[in-house]
Each structure stands twice: as C-alpha cells, then as structure tokens.
Write a protein that holds these residues in place. Structure first.
Motif, mmCIF file in Angstrom:
data_model
loop_
_atom_site.group_PDB
_atom_site.id
_atom_site.type_symbol
_atom_site.label_atom_id
_atom_site.label_comp_id
_atom_site.label_asym_id
_atom_site.label_seq_id
_atom_site.Cartn_x
_atom_site.Cartn_y
_atom_site.Cartn_z
ATOM 1 N N CYS A 43 -11.487 92.220 54.941
ATOM 2 C CA CYS A 43 -12.893 91.798 54.909
ATOM 3 C C CYS A 43 -13.141 90.668 53.930
ATOM 4 C CB CYS A 43 -13.808 92.987 54.627
ATOM 5 S SG CYS A 43 -13.654 93.715 52.982
ATOM 6 N N CYS A 54 -13.319 97.238 54.099
ATOM 7 C CA CYS A 54 -12.118 97.571 54.880
ATOM 8 C C CYS A 54 -11.151 98.458 54.093
ATOM 9 C CB CYS A 54 -11.414 96.296 55.334
ATOM 10 S SG CYS A 54 -10.494 95.438 54.043
ATOM 11 N N CYS A 57 -7.307 96.580 50.550
ATOM 12 C CA CYS A 57 -6.775 95.946 49.339
ATOM 13 C C CYS A 57 -6.633 96.937 48.188
ATOM 14 C CB CYS A 57 -7.674 94.780 48.943
ATOM 15 S SG CYS A 57 -9.341 95.318 48.530
HETATM 16 S S1 FES Z 1 -10.490 93.182 51.337
HETATM 17 FE FE1 FES Z 1 -11.698 94.644 52.355
HETATM 18 S S2 FES Z 1 -12.153 96.057 50.769
HETATM 19 FE FE2 FES Z 1 -11.054 94.544 49.802
#
Ligand code: FES
Ligand code: SF4
Ligand code: SF4
Length: 573
Positions: A43, A54, A57
């Motif tokens: 995201c 999302c 990470c």
């Molecule tokens: S890139 Fe999606 S929560 Fe961090």
C-alpha cells in the motif's frame, strides 16, 4: 534550526544487525529502501499518504512493542534495532500473505499482471506452500470503472493506492471502497466514471492484476516485452516513458520516473500516442511526381533537384515535432528562409503534486527556439516563393496528422515552386510535389527534444518504421552530402555532436550519450535539476515491475546500402 537542516540530520539505526542511517523523520520502510534494503510492501508509495492497511511491511523493532510494527508508518529513532527477517517476522508476513491469498483466485496463468505482480512475487518470497483455507472464496465484481480501466474485484487486495491516487494526485476522487471486510471492493461513485486525464496511472500503481488498462488486456505476456527508454511526443511536457514492444510492434507505453519532468506519471493521451505511427494515412513509400517509386529512384531525383538549385534559393518548412538534429540539418543545408508549423493547443491538466500535462502539443517547440532561434510560421518562405527568390522547399513534416500550413503558404506551395518532402503522413504535399520520402514517428527514431522547461532529452527508436522508410536524418544528410556539407552520413549522436559545436550557447558542454535516461538542462533552462536528483528509483508500477529498458542499449542496424557503398548506422551510437 531550519526545517531543512533538521530533515538532513542523520539517525543511526540497524536492520538485522547491519548499520544504516535514516534521515530524521524517515520511516523504517523509507530508510530501508533508500539504503538498498528491501522490505516488501503493497500500500505504500512515495507519492501517496500512508494508509498502513496491507500489513505486508511488518517488522519488529527495539525499542517497540512485542508485536510486529508496520515499517511504512514507524519512524526510525536513534539506535533503533529493526528485525526485518527473523523467523518471527517472516512468520508474521506469511500470515499476512495467507490472509491476502484467502480469497484470491488462482488467476496467474491468464492474469495480465503475471510476471510483474507484487502478490505473485511476495508469495514466491514469503508465502506458505499450503493453504489452510478450504471455504468457498468470495466473489467480487468485475467491471469497467471508466473508458480505459477494467476492475477485477477478486484480485484486489484493497491496498487503496488507486483511491488515494485519485484523491491526492489527480484530485478527481472518482474511486472509493464500498462495503466492508471480505465483501469490500473498489468502485466509482454512481455516474462518475474513472475518466481523468491520468486514469491509466491507477493500473500502473495497482500492485496486483485488479486494475488493468483495457487497451493492454490479453495482448502480450509481460516477459516478452522489450522496453526502450524514450520520451513521449504527445506534448511539451516530455514525459519519460518505456516504450514496450513485442514483435517490432508497440504494445504499451508506461511512465518512467523523472521528478522534475513527470514525477512517476504520464497521461492517457500520451499512452495512446504510439498509435499515430500505425494510421492508414501514413506515407510508407517514396513518391516521384505523386507515383510510388523505390527509395533510390526518389533519392536520385531529389539529389538532382537539390544540386541544381543554389542554396540561397532553397527554403525549409518543418514542425514542432522535428528533433533538434533534424532542425540543425535543415538549417545547415539551406540558405533560404525557414518556417515552422505548430500543432494547436489542446487540453491541459495539473495534478495536486505538480505534474503538468501541457496544452502545447508540440514536443520540441523549445528545441526549435534553441536550434533555429526566431522562425515564423512560413511567412518569409511564402514571400520568397511569391517573389521568385525561392525555387525549392525542403519540407520536413513529422507532425501526426500533417502540418496545417497557413492558407497563403498553401497557395504559394501549390504553384510552380519545387519541393522535396519528408513526411510522416501521406499529405497533399507528398502526393503532389516532385519528390516525397516517408518520415519517422518519434517511436521509430533517435534524436533529442527540448521540453517546455528547457530539459534536453533523448527519444530512442523502439520499433522499425513501415515499408522502406529511411527517415529524416538519412535523407537530409544525403542532400547535404551532395552539396559538400558532410563527408558522410552520421547517426543521431553524430549529428548532435555537430549541433553542439555549431550552437555552443545552448548545447555546448552536452554530449548525446551524457544525456542518459533523464536528460540534462540547456543553459538558462527553467529546470536545472541535475541528473542524479531526477529519480528516487521507485517505479510508478508495482515494485516487481522490472524495467525492461536498457539505457544505453545499442541497436545498430545497417539500414541500407547506398549506391556510394556506405551504410547508415541507426541507433544509440
Ligand atoms: S506497506 Fe502496507 S502497511 Fe506498510
Ligand atoms: S484495485 Fe489495485 S490499487 Fe486499487 S485497492 Fe485494489 S489492489 Fe489496490
Ligand atoms: S503529459 Fe504530454 S508528454 Fe506526458 S504523457 Fe501526456 S502527452 Fe505525453
């Protein structure tokens, strides 16, 4: 202390025991990526606000809570220890992927994103080999969100990049998330299709195959594409693009990052601009008195015409689509006046982050000024023809649709004056004047354009031209050679070298090869960004989208054998 100074302060921290520095205020993800340490993410995108939805990470941090944190929204603190790849971190990411894949169809074999899909890539890197999910997968809609964007709801991972792009970049706000949980999907507001001038960028930003450019669906597998780093010729913005081709045919154009020029974006009009090269109205055969002939026959007739006319009696006409090299050759081989036709203004658009789609639809208007100086629209040429001072006109018209010469000039050209025409389109001039040669579209030629902010950038030939097209550089140099201007026919790079020597005020100190992928500013240009500040090296597309374009790829092709026994080298040499 000023804010700028504060931002530059460096903060030491570690990732998996290795020492790095973050800029003050940077998140773990930003600092990791800047330092070349990859943490998977969907995201987050540098152009968008942080959504943090999302969870791909996830990392563990010390100091920090025992549970994993999202790296995209955790600011690095001094001495922070980031655990980005221990077993417990990888297990957390596996869990996230398991959720993301729970409702995801096994579409990879027929999905257009396959080969450049972050879900595919991260599943390979971090996914579980088995799924515990035995329930029936939810079904979400599949429909067109707008004229060029198709939504496949089952593939969406609800990262909301597309929604934030329309809210924060174009400011058009067409997209939203409807419903909740695993029944949620992306949709437009009733009666408001996704139809902004940059709508294609939503498909670029989508990390999976949920948003697709309908122009591209089921066209070519991405791994078969061959990319060429070039510049869009749709307007004076000069967006940096990858021209992606298969089987010598352009399949799509996608944006390349160049912060001062186009950031990460390009407009929909520009994406379609390669179609100008495949119209039925194109001239793809040489003509002699209107009749199709072999190139060599037309060339011999043109050389006879050219050498029989004193240089002072030869004028030129061209357009804002000619490259700097073509303009330089026209000016070199003629001593009479010149005239330039520009495409009329079209639609303009500015995004909230400062990307500007220019109203000026001429990719090299600034190049005309830099190479030729003050040239009118053909008034002096008309007067020269009418007074009998001009006997021959060299017309170099690579404007899609054909140049729209002033009425008076058209009348003058319809008279007895002779013309050698090099034309992209099969125009009335190509059909009625003594000699005509087919010209090249920007996707087929090498050269340089100067964009609206004075940045000199290279266009690169991505595909071959149709038929027996040799192009402007070849024909103009042949004419010039016959008058003793050049000892031999040069590549675009060679002609640029001559141009830089002839116009040191504008082009001095610049080399063709030195322009690289992002170009360089002319002296006194509004955009003085040095090449090393043009890119963050974060692509507009999904992070798994490898750029298939080679910056300095060499496409050397002996284009032909001339009767004089030399070949013309075409490509980046
Ligand atoms: S890139 Fe999606 S929560 Fe961090
Ligand atoms: S359509 Fe693509 S970009 Fe939009 S939310 Fe879904 S996965 Fe993200
Ligand atoms: S803004 Fe201009 S240069 Fe950029 S993609 Fe669109 S038409 Fe091409």
């Amino acid at each position: 202390m000023s804010e700028t100074t504060t931002e530059r302060l460096e903060v030491p921290f570690t990732i998996d025991g290795a020492s790095y520095t973050a800029l003050k205020g940077e998140t773990v993800l930003e600092a990791a990526l800047r330092n070349g340490y990859f943490i998977p993410h969907y995201c987050w995108h540098p152009s968008l606000s942080i959504a943090g939805n999302c969870r791909m990470c996830l990392v563990h941090t010390k100091p920090g809570p025992p549970k994993p944190q999202i790296a995209c929204n955790t600011v690095v603190s001094e001495g922070m220890e980031v655990d980005a790849s221990s077993e417990k971190t990888l297990t957390a990411r596996e869990g996230i992927l398991e959720f993301l894949l729970a409702n995801h169809p096994l579409d990879c074999p027929i999905c257009d994103q396959a080969g450049e899909c972050d879900l595919q890539q991260y599943s390979f890197d971090h996914g579980r080999t088995t799924s515990k999910f035995s329930e029936i997968k939810t079904q979400r809609p599949r429909h067109d969100l707008g004229p060029r964007i198709r939504f496949n709801g089952n593939r969406c991972i609800l990262c909301t990049r597309c929604v934030r792009f329309c809210d924060e970049v174009t400011g058009t706000g067409e997209l939203t998330v409807v419903n909740r949980s695993d029944s949620a999907w992306i949709d437009v507001f009733p009666g408001v299709p996704l139809d902004n001038p940059l709508s294609g960028c939503t498909a670029d930003l989508c990390p999976v195959g949920a948003l697709l450019d309908s122009d591209w669906i089921h066209t070519t597998r991405v791994w078969l594409l061959r990319g060429t780093k070039s510049v869009c010729s749709g307007c004076a913005t000069g967006c940096n693009v990858n021209v992606e081709a298969f089987d010598d045919s352009v399949k799509r154009m996608t944006p390349r990052e160049n912060q001062p020029v186009n950031k990460w974006w390009m407009c929909d009009e520009g994406r379609d601009s390669h179609r100008e090269a495949t119209t039925d109205s194109r001239l793809n055969v040489a003509r002699l008195d209107g009749q199709p002939v072999k190139h060599q026959d037309a060339l011999e007739a043109a050389l006879d015409l050219f050498s029989a006319t004193p240089a002072a009696k030869i004028a030129y006409l061209t357009t804002g689509h000619a490259t700097c090299e073509e303009l330089h050759l026209l000016e070199t081989i003629t001593d009479g006046p010149g005239g330039v036709n520009y495409r009329p203004d079209g639609g303009a658009f500015e995004t909230l982050d400062g990307f500007k789609l220019s109203a000026d639809k001429n990719p090299n208007r600034a190049g005309v000024v830099a190479v030729l100086g003050d040239v009118d629209a053909g008034e002096r040429v008309r007067k020269g023809i009418e007074s009998g001072q001009i006997e021959l006109v060299v017309v170099c018209d690579s404007q899609p649709g054909g140049a729209n010469w002033d009425e008076g000039l058209v009348e003058a050209l319809k008279g007895d004056v002779k013309a050698i025409v090099i034309s992209l389109e099969d125009t009335w001039l190509a059909q009625t004047k003594q000699v005509a040669f087919p010209g090249l579209h920007a996707i087929e030629k090498d050269g340089t354009f100067v964009n609206q902010n004075g940045r000199l950038q290279r266009v690169r030939a991505a595909v071959s031209a149709p038929g027996d097209t040799r192009g402007e550089l070849d024909v103009l140099q042949e004419l010039g050679r016959s008058a003793g201007h050049f000892p031999r026919v040069l590549s675009a790079g060679g002609v640029f070298r001559r141009l830089a020597a002839a116009s040191p005020d504008a082009f001095g100190g610049l080399t063709y090869r030195g322009l690289g992928a992002v170009g360089l500013p002319l002296a006194g240009a509004a955009d003085q960004t040095p090449a090393d500040k043009c890119q963050t090296y974060y692509n507009a597309g999904p992070v798994s989208r490898e750029t298939r374009a080679q910056d300095e790829q060499t496409r050397v092709a002996v284009h032909r054998e001339s009767p004089l026994g030399y070949g013309t080298v075409r490509g980046n040499v």
